[in-house]
Design a protein around this motif. Structure first.
Motif, PDB file in Angstrom:
ATOM      1  N   LYS A   1       0.794  -1.202   0.075  1.00 58.94           N
ATOM      2  CA  LYS A   1      -0.119  -0.049  -0.071  1.00 58.94           C
ATOM      3  C   LYS A   1       0.647   1.074  -0.194  1.00 58.94           C
ATOM      4  CE  LYS A   1      -0.556  -0.808   5.051  1.00 58.94           C
ATOM      5  NZ  LYS A   1      -1.241  -0.916   6.082  1.00 58.94           N
ATOM      6  N   ASP A   2       0.122   2.316  -0.086  1.00 58.68           N
ATOM      7  CA  ASP A   2       0.989   3.770   0.097  1.00 58.68           C
ATOM      8  C   ASP A   2       1.742   3.859   1.161  1.00 58.68           C
ATOM      9  OD1 ASP A   2       0.349   4.035  -2.805  1.00 58.68           O
ATOM     10  OD2 ASP A   2      -1.584   5.163  -2.330  1.00 58.68           O
ATOM     11  N   ARG A   3       2.611   4.432   1.208  1.00 52.97           N
ATOM     12  CA  ARG A   3       3.190   5.009   2.478  1.00 52.97           C
ATOM     13  C   ARG A   3       2.349   5.595   3.425  1.00 52.97           C
ATOM     14  NH1 ARG A   3       8.635   6.194   3.761  1.00 52.97           N
ATOM     15  NH2 ARG A   3       8.962   7.865   5.146  1.00 52.97           N
ATOM     16  N   GLU A   4       2.222   5.152   4.574  1.00 51.66           N
ATOM     17  CA  GLU A   4       1.431   5.472   5.703  1.00 51.66           C
ATOM     18  C   GLU A   4       1.756   6.112   6.898  1.00 51.66           C
ATOM     19  OE1 GLU A   4      -2.623   3.327   7.887  1.00 51.66           O
ATOM     20  OE2 GLU A   4      -1.302   2.106   6.590  1.00 51.66           O
ATOM     21  N   ASN A   5       1.743   7.228   7.103  1.00 53.09           N
ATOM     22  CA  ASN A   5       2.094   8.013   8.458  1.00 53.09           C
ATOM     23  C   ASN A   5       3.774   7.649   8.457  1.00 53.09           C
ATOM     24  OD1 ASN A   5       1.484   9.389  10.463  1.00 53.09           O
ATOM     25  ND2 ASN A   5       1.483   7.695  12.031  1.00 53.09           N
ATOM     26  N   GLY A   6       4.400   8.050   7.357  1.00 48.24           N
ATOM     27  CA  GLY A   6       5.849   7.881   7.274  1.00 48.24           C
ATOM     28  C   GLY A   6       6.426   6.626   7.134  1.00 48.24           C
TER      29      GLY A   6
ATOM     30  N   ASP B   1       7.213   5.882  13.212  1.00 46.68           N
ATOM     31  CA  ASP B   1       6.396   6.758  12.058  1.00 46.68           C
ATOM     32  C   ASP B   1       6.367   8.192  12.431  1.00 46.68           C
ATOM     33  OD1 ASP B   1       4.783   7.072  14.298  1.00 46.68           O
ATOM     34  OD2 ASP B   1       2.907   5.543  13.801  1.00 46.68           O
ATOM     35  N   ASP B   2       5.464   8.987  11.722  1.00 48.51           N
ATOM     36  CA  ASP B   2       5.403  10.200  12.044  1.00 48.51           C
ATOM     37  C   ASP B   2       4.750  10.811  13.385  1.00 48.51           C
ATOM     38  OD1 ASP B   2       6.613  10.740   9.752  1.00 48.51           O
ATOM     39  OD2 ASP B   2       4.749  10.852   8.351  1.00 48.51           O
ATOM     40  N   SER B   3       4.101   9.847  14.005  1.00 46.48           N
ATOM     41  CA  SER B   3       3.453   9.973  15.254  1.00 46.48           C
ATOM     42  C   SER B   3       4.209   9.924  16.550  1.00 46.48           C
ATOM     43  CB  SER B   3       2.323   9.360  15.308  1.00 46.48           C
ATOM     44  OG  SER B   3       1.299   9.715  14.389  1.00 46.48           O
TER      45      SER B   3
END
Length: 625
Positions: A64-69, A116-118
């Motif tokens: 899948k596409d990149r998700e949350n970095g 991740d970005d979080s």
């Protein structure tokens, strides 16, 4: 079909990504042999012998596409390498934590956990089958130093292992944890400095080809293409590529290519068999060892100039040419009369499994380590052994292959008369018991007139047996061409086709015997150059009333073969030094049961001692100055 392929470093593989290994993929099956091979490659880089190491292609499907970095992939091909590299990096992280290197530990964490970005961390490699992998990785990240130092390697790993299915995962951790700690103990560097260098070696110097497909179907197609039967290179082709990569042309001169072309020209289509037998004669320990011939050669030559390997292959290929194309005359002459007889015999009967031994023996003879007399005796023994074991005894050639594989390497790399005698003794142990041999010998025979002994193969067997018998009776190394003479006419009785009624005789003398009775033939036998024929003439001329008995002579010849033909003894057997064998498994077991805190303290105390010693020596130096 859509996919991208790029050359990458390991730090690019373990970079804000998650890799999933579905349950339908095969289990983690790498073993100590594979772990050791990767470790050796890393050590070659770390020691400055190699610049980089390439681990091949890794095929991924972008789920899948990149998700949350975070990028998400399914591993299609490469799970064994990815899991092993993860365990290796985690083992480095383990020891960084043990040596209280918090900053360096947090630095390597990025190659094991994806943030991740979080600002949440996730295990980077997820196996649906090997759940213990994630549990152990998470625990390395979370456990406190104080708690860790109270444990042993065994107790730490076992606490987070789920069942026997993950025993290879646990074994891989133990392997790399011990390898790393062994290097730390040997190194003069501080443990943290050594671990930093090891980390940089792994992430910056190991390369791979990343193949990322946009659909699972495309990924599987790429995998099938890469692993298609038609694309798999033969061992000799892989070896050629290895050599060409290791030896670059100098200007317009491509020595490696020229030498390889010479080898292919000399031994032709036998190049594949040559590489197999070369690996056996120099490196392989056991026929059952599940490693390709190319990998055996490649592994043995890591860190060694490739040119040395090429020159040795060139030399051994010239020896091998004697075995596959023995020649006595002309510009292609490559062997003596005796060698021609032996090599031609093995070639005609397709006894290829003996070639690794012959390569070793030829090489020791050429080096003047094995003198000519012993060399000729041993190759004649091998000839006679095949006659007794295979042609007379009808033994299965595969049953002696293990002996050949075990001894060829020893005779090449550690030759001694004692080893040669050991090889001979082990072969002789494969011979049938005396009664069985006598029974088999009595079945050898050939007749002009059909019946039980009328096959061309029967005739060939008889000629070989008579040749060996004559050679031993006359004490000659070669036997002249002959025809088969039936002492009692074979048309009178089928029993007269048996080996006890047969002798070698010159063609002209054989013609003179045609139609004559036994007593009349004796004067003709007396003229023969063959000792076997003359013995018959002398024996029955002295005892004129003696009746010729086929059974009696068959038994006598069988006895001579069993007791004399295979009699091989080297008088100068040198004593073998006894080597103490250390139980490696016990050492490994002891290591994994040691308290982790004690392991760390022993190195830190040792480092402090070395530091003090260096300071003490410097003080003395300053004082003298």
């Amino acid at each position: 079909m859509s996919f991208e392929a790029h050359d990458r470093h390991i730090y690019e593989l373990f970079n804000r990504s998650q890799y999933f290994i579905p349950r339908n993929q095969r289990r983690y099956v790498w073993t100590k042999r594979n772990w050791q091979e990767l470790w050796e490659d890393v050590m070659l880089i770390q020691n400055g012998i190699e610049a980089t190491h390439f681990i091949g292609s890794i095929v991924l499907y972008s789920e899948k596409d990149r998700e949350n970095g975070i990028s998400h992939y399914t591993i299609i091909d490469g799970q064994q390498r990815i899991i092993t590299l993860t365990i290796l990096l985690a083992s480095v992280a383990f020891w960084l934590k043990c040596y209280d290197a918090e900053d360096e530990f947090n630095g390597i964490k990025q190659y094991i956990m994806a943030r991740d970005d979080s600002d949440k961390d996730y295990i980077m490699v997820i196996s649906e089958y090997h759940i213990s992998l994630s549990r152990i990785l998470e625990r390395i990240m979370e456990i406190s130093l104080d708690n860790l130092k109270q444990l042993t390697i065994d107790s730490f790993l076992n606490a987070y292992t789920i069942g026997k299915k993950d025993k290879n995962i646990v074994a891989a951790f133990k392997f790399y944890l011990q390898k790393i700690e062994n290097e730390i103990q040997k190194s003069k560097k501080k443990p943290i400095n050594y671990l930093k260098i090891l980390r940089e070696t792994i992430v910056n110097k190991i390369l791979y080809v990343s193949i990322i497909a946009s659909s699972e179907e495309d990924a599987c197609t790429v995998f099938e293409i890469l692993n298609a039967r038609g694309s798999v290179l033969e061992d000799h082709e892989l070896l050629k590529n290895f050599i060409m990569r290791g030896i670059k042309p100098k200007g317009n001169i491509d020595e490696a290519k020229a030498i390889w072309n010479e080898m292919e020209s000399n031994i032709g289509s036998s190049i594949g068999r040559f590489v197999k037998h070369y690996a056996t004669h120099k490196y392989r320990n056991n026929i059952q060892e599940g490693i390709s011939d190319y990998k055996i050669i490649q592994r043995a030559n890591k860190g060694i100039p490739t040119q040395d390997l090429l020159y040795d292959l060139q030399l051994k290929s010239r020896y091998y040419e004697r075995l596959v194309n023995p020649s006595l005359s002309g510009e292609n002459a490559n062997c003596s009369e005796l060698e021609y007889m032996v090599y031609s015999f093995f070639k005609k009967r397709r006894h290829e499994q003996i070639r690794p031994i012959l390569l070793s023996l030829i090489h020791q003879k050429e080096r003047n380590i094995l003198d000519i007399k012993k060399y000729e005796e041993i190759i004649l023994f091998l000839y006679d052994f095949v006659v007794c074991y295979n042609i007379i005894g009808q033994g299965n050639s595969n049953k002696i292959t293990n002996i050949v594989y075990a001894m060829a390497k020893e005779l090449e790399n550690n030759y001694s008369d004692g080893l040669l005698q050991k090889f001979v003794s082990e072969l002789n142990e494969k011979l049938p018991e005396k009664d069985s041999f006598y029974n088999a010998f009595s079945l050898v025979g050939w007749s002009h007139h059909g019946g039980f002994y009328d096959d061309d193969k029967d005739k060939e067997r008889v000629k070989i047996v008579l040749e060996v018998l004559e050679r031993h009776k006359s004490a000659a190394k070669n036997c002249e061409k002959f025809t088969i003479e039936h002492i009692l006419d074979d048309q009178d009785d089928t029993k007269n086709g048996r080996i006890g009624n047969l002798i070698p005789l010159e063609e002209e003398l054989n013609k003179q015997c045609n139609g004559k009775k036994f007593k009349e033939k004796l004067t003709i036998y007396k003229k023969s150059s063959f000792q076997t024929a003359r013995n018959i003439a002398e024996r029955y001329a002295i005892d004129k009333g003696r009746k010729f008995d086929i059974d009696e002579r068959t038994h006598a010849i069988a006895r001579d073969f069993y007791n004399e033909v295979l009699k091989f003894k080297i008088n100068s057997v040198d004593s073998q030094k006894k080597k103490t064998k250390h139980n490696k498994k016990q050492k490994e077991s002891d290591f994994s049961r040691k308290n982790i805190g004690d392991i760390v303290d022993s190195k830190q105390n040792g480092t402090e001692k070395i530091r003090k010693e260096e300071n003490r020596q410097m003080s003395i130096f300053d004082y003298i100055s």
